[in-house]
Scaffold this motif. Structure first.
Motif, PDB file in Angstrom:
ATOM      1  N   UNK A  89       0.863  -1.174   0.000  1.00  0.00           N
ATOM      2  CA  UNK A  89       0.000   0.000   0.000  1.00  0.00           C
ATOM      3  C   UNK A  89       0.903   1.229   0.000  1.00  0.00           C
ATOM      4  N   UNK A  90       0.711   2.095  -0.985  1.00  0.00           N
ATOM      5  CA  UNK A  90       1.520   3.296  -1.099  1.00  0.00           C
ATOM      6  C   UNK A  90       0.659   4.544  -1.052  1.00  0.00           C
ATOM      7  N   UNK A  91       1.288   5.670  -0.777  1.00  0.00           N
ATOM      8  CA  UNK A  91       0.584   6.946  -0.657  1.00  0.00           C
ATOM      9  C   UNK A  91       0.509   7.659  -2.001  1.00  0.00           C
ATOM     10  N   UNK A  92      -0.659   8.225  -2.266  1.00  0.00           N
ATOM     11  CA  UNK A  92      -0.860   9.071  -3.436  1.00  0.00           C
ATOM     12  C   UNK A  92      -1.182  10.491  -2.986  1.00  0.00           C
ATOM     13  N   UNK A  93      -0.955  10.746  -1.690  1.00  0.00           N
ATOM     14  CA  UNK A  93      -1.271  12.043  -1.120  1.00  0.00           C
ATOM     15  C   UNK A  93      -2.684  12.080  -0.584  1.00  0.00           C
ATOM     16  N   UNK A  94      -2.904  12.930   0.380  1.00  0.00           N
ATOM     17  CA  UNK A  94      -4.226  13.042   0.993  1.00  0.00           C
ATOM     18  C   UNK A  94      -5.279  13.515   0.007  1.00  0.00           C
ATOM     19  N   UNK A  95      -4.912  14.445  -0.890  1.00  0.00           N
ATOM     20  CA  UNK A  95      -5.927  15.088  -1.730  1.00  0.00           C
ATOM     21  C   UNK A  95      -5.704  14.968  -3.231  1.00  0.00           C
ATOM     22  N   UNK A 113       6.129   4.249   0.385  1.00  0.00           N
ATOM     23  CA  UNK A 113       6.191   4.502  -1.055  1.00  0.00           C
ATOM     24  C   UNK A 113       5.227   5.636  -1.390  1.00  0.00           C
ATOM     25  N   UNK A 114       5.687   6.599  -2.171  1.00  0.00           N
ATOM     26  CA  UNK A 114       4.834   7.736  -2.529  1.00  0.00           C
ATOM     27  C   UNK A 114       4.860   7.948  -4.035  1.00  0.00           C
ATOM     28  N   UNK A 115       3.691   7.907  -4.640  1.00  0.00           N
ATOM     29  CA  UNK A 115       3.589   8.212  -6.075  1.00  0.00           C
ATOM     30  C   UNK A 115       3.141   9.649  -6.249  1.00  0.00           C
ATOM     31  N   UNK A 116       3.831  10.358  -7.116  1.00  0.00           N
ATOM     32  CA  UNK A 116       3.586  11.782  -7.318  1.00  0.00           C
ATOM     33  C   UNK A 116       2.353  12.015  -8.190  1.00  0.00           C
ATOM     34  N   UNK A 117       1.308  12.640  -7.650  1.00  0.00           N
ATOM     35  CA  UNK A 117       0.126  12.941  -8.466  1.00  0.00           C
ATOM     36  C   UNK A 117       0.494  13.737  -9.707  1.00  0.00           C
ATOM     37  N   UNK A 118      -0.036  13.334 -10.838  1.00  0.00           N
ATOM     38  CA  UNK A 118       0.233  13.953 -12.138  1.00  0.00           C
ATOM     39  C   UNK A 118       1.689  13.806 -12.571  1.00  0.00           C
ATOM     40  N   UNK A 119       2.508  13.110 -11.785  1.00  0.00           N
ATOM     41  CA  UNK A 119       3.919  12.977 -12.093  1.00  0.00           C
ATOM     42  C   UNK A 119       4.714  14.245 -11.845  1.00  0.00           C
ATOM     43  N   UNK A 120       4.108  15.241 -11.169  1.00  0.00           N
ATOM     44  CA  UNK A 120       4.750  16.539 -10.972  1.00  0.00           C
ATOM     45  C   UNK A 120       5.688  16.513  -9.767  1.00  0.00           C
ATOM     46  N   UNK A 121       6.844  17.140  -9.919  1.00  0.00           N
ATOM     47  CA  UNK A 121       7.766  17.249  -8.791  1.00  0.00           C
ATOM     48  C   UNK A 121       8.805  18.321  -9.055  1.00  0.00           C
ATOM     49  N   UNK A 122       9.473  18.744  -7.997  1.00  0.00           N
ATOM     50  CA  UNK A 122      10.657  19.588  -8.073  1.00  0.00           C
ATOM     51  C   UNK A 122      11.578  19.157  -6.935  1.00  0.00           C
ATOM     52  N   UNK A 123      12.726  19.816  -6.808  1.00  0.00           N
ATOM     53  CA  UNK A 123      13.693  19.410  -5.796  1.00  0.00           C
ATOM     54  C   UNK A 123      13.098  19.441  -4.387  1.00  0.00           C
ATOM     55  N   UNK A 124      12.357  20.488  -4.095  1.00  0.00           N
ATOM     56  CA  UNK A 124      11.769  20.641  -2.769  1.00  0.00           C
ATOM     57  C   UNK A 124      10.788  19.515  -2.467  1.00  0.00           C
ATOM     58  N   UNK A 125      10.018  19.126  -3.472  1.00  0.00           N
ATOM     59  CA  UNK A 125       9.053  18.042  -3.297  1.00  0.00           C
ATOM     60  C   UNK A 125       9.755  16.726  -2.994  1.00  0.00           C
ATOM     61  N   UNK A 126      10.776  16.395  -3.773  1.00  0.00           N
ATOM     62  CA  UNK A 126      11.486  15.131  -3.571  1.00  0.00           C
ATOM     63  C   UNK A 126      12.180  15.109  -2.220  1.00  0.00           C
ATOM     64  N   UNK A 127      12.791  16.220  -1.837  1.00  0.00           N
ATOM     65  CA  UNK A 127      13.463  16.268  -0.533  1.00  0.00           C
ATOM     66  C   UNK A 127      12.470  16.090   0.605  1.00  0.00           C
TER      67      UNK A 127
END
Length: 283
Positions: free
Chosen positions: A133-139, A172-186
């Motif tokens: 079971x992995x996280x896709x974020x609360x919202x 495990x965390x999957x990024x919604x929409x595949x969006x990320x930046x350095x701050x998000x990954x950190x």
């Protein structure tokens, strides 16, 4: 005693905006203070349980100054990971679980807070069947667009929700929409989560039919050892495509595993393609 304890918990309580004034505490009776202290102890205990663990992944993950999520894993073993995003709908989840059981395959399911709230029995069924079971974020919102406190809330709230429901510790965390930046990954790594993308996109949500899904996966030039396959539990054609997909992967010599069995938990680096590579490969 109240003053010392107040100072101890002040920073933690500020974060949750429930800090009473020191003056009101000092005016309270001994009995009221005792009750308050018991409440604070329970609160701090909950914070320790609900806060994700400290990061355990390698610190040498930046590539040319860019922090990257995991798109695939370098391995000599013919293993690929199968994943399902669970953000909308639930009509086919049990069908998917039944097929995976029949094929003796385990996968990874990424869930949102609203999905967990709406379908708690399905969350439990996923775990009872031995899947990740992995996280896709609360919202289900682009993490890149959020402030750091908002990013943390997306992680913490869903982690706490799943923990309270199942006692399961997600990492495990999957990024919604595949969006990320350095701050998000950190931020994600700072909570002990592995940020996960995908190698092969089944495009099952486009509803082009089961044969199209199977072809996109099996004929993909990105299908390789250590690939992560993206599917969705709410795509209408996915249950019909899934048996053929699993059989086709098996014929190609691949073992289908959950992401937790594929990713390197420590001693790895990332390359520019988002491939997780064992440290030994750099020596």
């Amino acid at each position: 005693m109240i003053k010392d304890f107040f100072r101890l918990v002040q920073n933690k309580m500020k974060h949750y905006a429930i800090l009473p004034s020191l003056q009101s505490l000092l005016k309270a009776s001994a009995f009221q203070n005792a009750l308050f202290l018991l409440g604070i102890l329970a609160f701090l205990h909950a914070c320790m349980i609900l806060s994700p663990k400290a990061v355990t992944a390698s610190s040498s993950n930046a590539v040319n100054g860019l922090e990257l999520p995991i798109y695939s894993v370098q391995t000599t073993q013919k293993k690929v990971a199968l994943s399902f995003d669970c953000a909308f709908g639930n009509s086919d989840t049990q069908k998917i679980l039944d097929i995976l059981r029949e094929k003796n395959v385990h996968a990874t399911f990424f869930v949102t807070g609203s999905w967990v709230k709406s379908y708690p029995d399905s969350v439990k069924a996923i775990l009872d069947a031995g899947h990740d079971l992995g996280s896709y974020g609360e919202n289900y919102v682009s993490m890149k667009s959020l402030s750091v406190p908002q990013k943390k809330a997306e992680l913490e709230n869903l982690h706490r929700r799943v923990k309270n429901l199942t006692e399961y510790e997600m990492n495990l965390f999957r990024l919604p929409y595949g969006d990320y930046d350095n701050e998000t990954i950190r931020t994600i790594k700072g909570y002990g989560y592995f940020p996960i993308q995908w190698t092969v996109n089944s495009m099952d949500w486009k509803d082009y039919g089961p044969d199209d899904i199977v072809k996109r996966v099996l004929d993909s030039d990105r299908l390789k050892n250590g690939a992560i396959i993206l599917c969705h539990n709410g795509a209408r054609c996915t249950p019909d495509a899934l048996p053929k997909m699993i059989d086709g992967l098996s014929k190609k010599g691949y073992q289908v595993v959950p992401i937790s069995e594929l990713v390197l938990q420590s001693n790895y680096r990332m390359d520019a393609e988002g491939t997780q590579i064992p440290e030994d490969s750099f020596r």
